[in-house]
Enzyme design. Sequence first.
Site, PDB file in Angstrom:
ATOM      1  CB  SER A 286      38.994  43.340  28.228  1.00 13.12           C
ATOM      2  OG  SER A 286      39.248  43.400  29.627  1.00 13.12           O
TER       3      SER A 286
ATOM      4  CD  GLU B 251      44.904  41.128  32.014  1.00 19.74           C
ATOM      5  OE1 GLU B 251      45.761  40.456  31.420  1.00 19.74           O
ATOM      6  OE2 GLU B 251      43.694  40.817  32.041  1.00 19.74           O
TER       7      GLU B 251
END
Length: 269
Positions: A11, A153
């Site tokens: 992802s 992230e």
Amino acid sequence: MNDASIGIFDSGMGGLTVMRALMARLPQERFLYLGDTARLPYGTKSADTVTRYSVQAAGALVRRRIKLLVVACNTASGVALPALQEAFAPLPVIDVIAPGAEAALVASPRGPIAVIATEGTVKAGAYMRAIHARAADVVVTQTPCPLFVPLAEEGLIGGEIVELVAHHYLDPVLAQKPHALVLGCTHYPALKGVIAKVAGPDVLLVDSAETTAIRVEQRLREMDLLHSTAARPEHRFLSTDAPERFARVGEIFLGRRIDPEAVELVDLQ
């Protein structure tokens, strides 16, 4: 097909931890990595949506010629694996959950084992099923840690904020005295230092990346698809959003510099 790339998708950038282990074990191989950064995280989305995104991501890799697909996303591994195997047969597809379950049982054969993962992976119960398929009596607990992915992230892998979040999620888990703690999301190894600090020395952390790399090597050897050239291979990256940021932050997960010129912006719609 021996000279074709090994395709990997996640992802976002967490799957680069799997690619890192693969590169260490298979230094002669070429890798093509896709991070669906425009639509992350997968862990909070429905199974149908994750399956659709996964098939789209895998399709982008297959169109660029790969010899094996690694699903370096625990959520996608837990819900989309059958659809991927059917859609791209006879391409070999390796997930990260089965190797992770095996690694957990090596670390703690009699349990108890705790699994921290995304909401999607926990809801699917994939790790619990995989561990119980191999050792039915082992006690397994699961806990979602949804903030770990956005922290990783953003490159926030240490410091007071990350430690507070880790305590929030892990303190109830650790109160159950697990012998092993499975990092059930490929983003979580980026936070391994903080997680280890909070968990303490008596809890073994389990990362499926190494075991997945072993599984990939075995499968390529069985199919006689190992790359035989000793020349230094080129690796390519695909990102669905912000390729420059992917190159910059991705270095945290891959453990080496990513050339921004090697990152291609793609649209999976």
